[in-house]
Each structure stands twice: as C-alpha cells, then as structure tokens.
Design an enzyme around this catalytic site. Structure first.
Site, PDB file in Angstrom:
ATOM      1  N   HIS A  97       0.779  -1.106   0.128  1.00  0.00           N
ATOM      2  CA  HIS A  97       0.052  -0.069  -0.005  1.00  0.00           C
ATOM      3  C   HIS A  97       0.852   1.177   0.132  1.00  0.00           C
ATOM      4  O   HIS A  97       2.190   1.187   0.378  1.00  0.00           O
ATOM      5  CB  HIS A  97      -0.903  -0.064   1.134  1.00  0.00           C
ATOM      6  CG  HIS A  97      -0.146   0.229   2.622  1.00  0.00           C
ATOM      7  ND1 HIS A  97       0.463  -0.987   3.209  1.00  0.00           N
ATOM      8  CD2 HIS A  97       0.019   1.211   3.442  1.00  0.00           C
ATOM      9  CE1 HIS A  97       0.998  -0.570   4.310  1.00  0.00           C
ATOM     10  NE2 HIS A  97       0.732   0.809   4.468  1.00  0.00           N
ATOM     11  N   ASP A 137       0.525   4.974   1.700  1.00  0.00           N
ATOM     12  CA  ASP A 137      -0.228   5.272   3.141  1.00  0.00           C
ATOM     13  C   ASP A 137      -1.549   6.278   2.998  1.00  0.00           C
ATOM     14  O   ASP A 137      -1.413   7.255   2.332  1.00  0.00           O
ATOM     15  CB  ASP A 137       0.734   6.023   4.287  1.00  0.00           C
ATOM     16  CG  ASP A 137       1.543   4.984   4.884  1.00  0.00           C
ATOM     17  OD1 ASP A 137       1.287   3.871   5.022  1.00  0.00           O
ATOM     18  OD2 ASP A 137       2.755   5.269   5.250  1.00  0.00           O
ATOM     19  N   HIS A 177       4.761  -0.073   0.235  1.00  0.00           N
ATOM     20  CA  HIS A 177       5.332  -0.803   1.209  1.00  0.00           C
ATOM     21  C   HIS A 177       4.556  -1.853   1.753  1.00  0.00           C
ATOM     22  O   HIS A 177       3.272  -1.955   1.633  1.00  0.00           O
ATOM     23  CB  HIS A 177       6.128   0.090   2.214  1.00  0.00           C
ATOM     24  CG  HIS A 177       5.137   0.938   3.103  1.00  0.00           C
ATOM     25  ND1 HIS A 177       4.446   2.280   2.416  1.00  0.00           N
ATOM     26  CD2 HIS A 177       4.501   0.563   4.305  1.00  0.00           C
ATOM     27  CE1 HIS A 177       3.537   2.707   3.499  1.00  0.00           C
ATOM     28  NE2 HIS A 177       3.551   1.888   4.491  1.00  0.00           N
ATOM     29  N   ARG A 230       5.438   6.020  14.390  1.00  0.00           N
ATOM     30  CA  ARG A 230       5.141   6.331  13.088  1.00  0.00           C
ATOM     31  C   ARG A 230       4.595   7.823  13.093  1.00  0.00           C
ATOM     32  O   ARG A 230       3.519   8.022  13.806  1.00  0.00           O
ATOM     33  CB  ARG A 230       4.148   5.445  12.824  1.00  0.00           C
ATOM     34  CG  ARG A 230       4.037   5.398  11.219  1.00  0.00           C
ATOM     35  CD  ARG A 230       2.780   3.985  10.949  1.00  0.00           C
ATOM     36  NE  ARG A 230       2.603   4.020   9.488  1.00  0.00           N
ATOM     37  CZ  ARG A 230       2.033   4.907   8.780  1.00  0.00           C
ATOM     38  NH1 ARG A 230       1.641   6.003   9.321  1.00  0.00           N
ATOM     39  NH2 ARG A 230       1.894   4.708   7.514  1.00  0.00           N
TER      40      ARG A 230
HETATM   41  C1  SIN Z   1       3.209   0.734   7.654  1.00  0.00           C
HETATM   42  O1  SIN Z   1       2.274   0.059   6.927  1.00  0.00           O
HETATM   43  O2  SIN Z   1       3.248   1.940   7.967  1.00  0.00           O
HETATM   44  C2  SIN Z   1       3.846  -0.227   8.794  1.00  0.00           C
HETATM   45  C3  SIN Z   1       5.111  -0.630   8.237  1.00  0.00           C
HETATM   46  C4  SIN Z   1       5.856  -1.610   9.224  1.00  0.00           C
HETATM   47  O3  SIN Z   1       5.387  -1.840  10.352  1.00  0.00           O
HETATM   48  O4  SIN Z   1       6.907  -2.218   8.837  1.00  0.00           O
END
Ligand code: SIN
Length: 291
Positions: free
Chosen positions: A102, A104, A260, A275
């Site tokens: 995805h 974000d 990612h 995050r």
């Molecule tokens: C995310 O999608 O931001 C999480 C990425 C992760 O936990 O590695």
C-alpha cells in the site's frame, strides 16, 4: 548519488530504491538538506543508530512539512502525532498493520507525502519492511499502456475501516487501535493512476491493492484484471528493496512514488515502532484533467 555532505555516508540498499545512511553528528540544516536530497533520489532512506525521544521524532517530521495524522488509527495519548505500531509476543496468527502492499492512506484528498517509522523494539529476525519503486514500475510499462493509464483516474476508499470491513476470518492485532465500520471511510476519492512527483517531475503509478477500488467510470469487475496486473507488475522483485530493522533505526519513505509492505513473520516476538506522517499535496496527474 555521491553524498552531498561529508558527514553522511550513503549506501544503496538495492538496484531500484532505498539507501542506508550513517550520520556523523546531529541533524543540522546541512545534514537535513542532504537527507532530503537522498530521499528524492532513493525514495526510501534507512538511517542507522539514532536515539530519538518521541518529541524529537515529531520535531524531525515537522522539518519535512506539516504533520498529518492517520485517520481511523489510535495515536499515542502522550504524543498525539505518533502512532505506536505494535505487535506483542503473545499475539499469534493475527494480521498486522500494513501487512499488504500500500501507499499510506491513499484515499485521503491529500495523502501523506512521506512517512517516518522509528524502531523502538524489533524481533531478532523477521519483521522487515519491503518497499517497491512505482517510478520504475511505470517506466517499465509499454508506451501503449502508459498512454492509457496517463489519462485514467482511480477511486480510492478507506476499505479496511469502512462498513465492508476486512474478511471475518482475519483477526487483527489488538496492540494497534484501528477503528472499523465507519461509513465515512466508504467515501470514494478519485486520484490519477499516474501522478507526477512535484520535486523530481517523474511519473509514478499510484494504485495499491488495499485502498484502490476501481478505475473512475468503470465497475469493480471491469477494473480488476488491469489493476491486478499493475499490482503484480509493481512489486516485481527488481523494483523492490528490503529494510531489516535494528532498534534505533529510522526509515523515511516517499508515499507518492513507493508502496510498502510490513512482513508479518515474527510471531512470539515483540515489535514496536513509532510512526509519523507529513502532509502531501493533491496528486498531480500526468495529463491535466478537464473537470
Ligand atoms: C506501515 O504500513 O506503515 C507499517 C510498516 C511496518 O510496520 O513495517
């Protein structure tokens, strides 16, 4: 790319995208400018061995632009700009946050341009994050398909948070507060399938299997074959890199031109990352639209 500042060392992570960066010294204006340049060039950067308090992560995020908060996700009570991405050791056989390709929150009118993820506690092995380069994925398409996609929009929605929900068989980690069944998350937002990066001028595919529903003006069924082709094409191994975490690492990625995927292969071990996100612009189409 040669390092624009002698106090940072840059090592490419893979042929397509990603760079490991070692810093010698605090992030002053010169180092920050070098980091920004490296982000535009490598799309994902992996800074090693930082010791960031939550407020320092927030302050660093703010240097990239306005902070944006994730919809439908619980933020930390003590630091409302941070989401604690966590899976605990006793949570087995559950889905985790980000465990599918995805970009974000692409269903927002102005999706975040960048995300920062700072590792507090990571498994001894597993729990890596994969990234894919959507500029190279676009570049590798035929001229004929590029011409079609340049003129198309796709509809995005916050499907995992909406009334359709996620498949009932998938239990989701209790350690991350995700709101479900929110009717406003079903709202579809149109974005160009190919967007132009405002910094580099390069075109990137902008569709992903979590949030993209269909092409504008087409049904879900009509859209699925071409979308499925694009999803598989975009994450061909040649377009990806793999980021292996050590506590104290910070990853920064550009959501406008990457996808990612958080690999969920560490049952029985704790994983906790902080995050944040930086507000982005409304995606710019490759061909101006006549609305
Ligand atoms: C995310 O999608 O931001 C999480 C990425 C992760 O936990 O590695």
């Amino acid at each position: 790319m040669t390092s624009p500042d002698s106090r940072i060392t840059i090592r490419p992570m893979a042929g397509s995208l990603g760079a490991d960066i070692d810093l010698a010294g605090p992030v002053d204006d010169g180092i920050f400018a070098a980091i920004r340049q490296a982000l535009d060039h490598y799309l994902v950067i992996h800074l090693h061995g930082l010791d960031l308090a939550p407020e320092e992560l927030v302050a660093l995020t703010r240097r990239f632009g306005t902070i944006s908060r994730a919809p439908y996700i619980k933020h930390m009570d003590t630091h409302p700009d941070i989401v604690a991405v966590k899976k605990a050791a006793d949570e087995r056989k559950v889905s985790t946050f980000g465990n599918a390709w995805h970009s974000d929150f692409s269903f927002l009118d102005q999706p975040p341009m960048a995300s920062l993820l700072y590792a507090r506690q990571v498994p001894s092995h597993g729990g890596d994050t994969l990234f894919a380069n959507m500029v190279e994925a676009y570049d590798a398409l035929s001229d004929g398909l590029k011409a079609v996609l340049d003129g198309l929009d796709a509809m995005h929605a916050g499907r995992p948070y909406g009334t359709g929900g996620v498949p009932g068989t998938i239990a989701v980690s209790r350690s991350i507060g995700i709101e479900r069944n929110r009717p406003e998350a079903d709202r579809e937002v149109a974005h160009p399938v190919v967007r132009v990066h405002p910094g580099t001028g390069r075109k990137a595919l902008f569709v992903n299997p979590i949030y993209t529903i269909r092409f504008a003006g087409m049904t879900v069924e009509e859209s699925r074959p071409l979308l499925d082709f694009l999803y598989a094409h975009a994450v061909r191994p040649e377009f990806t890199c793999r980021l292996r975490w050590t506590a104290g690492d910070l990853a920064i990625w550009d959501n406008r031109c990457t996808l990612h995927y958080a690999v969920n292969d560490y049952d029985g071990q704790d994983r906790l990352l902080y995050r944040t996100m930086v507000q982005g612009e409304r995606p710019v189409p490759a061909i101006p639209r006549r609305h």
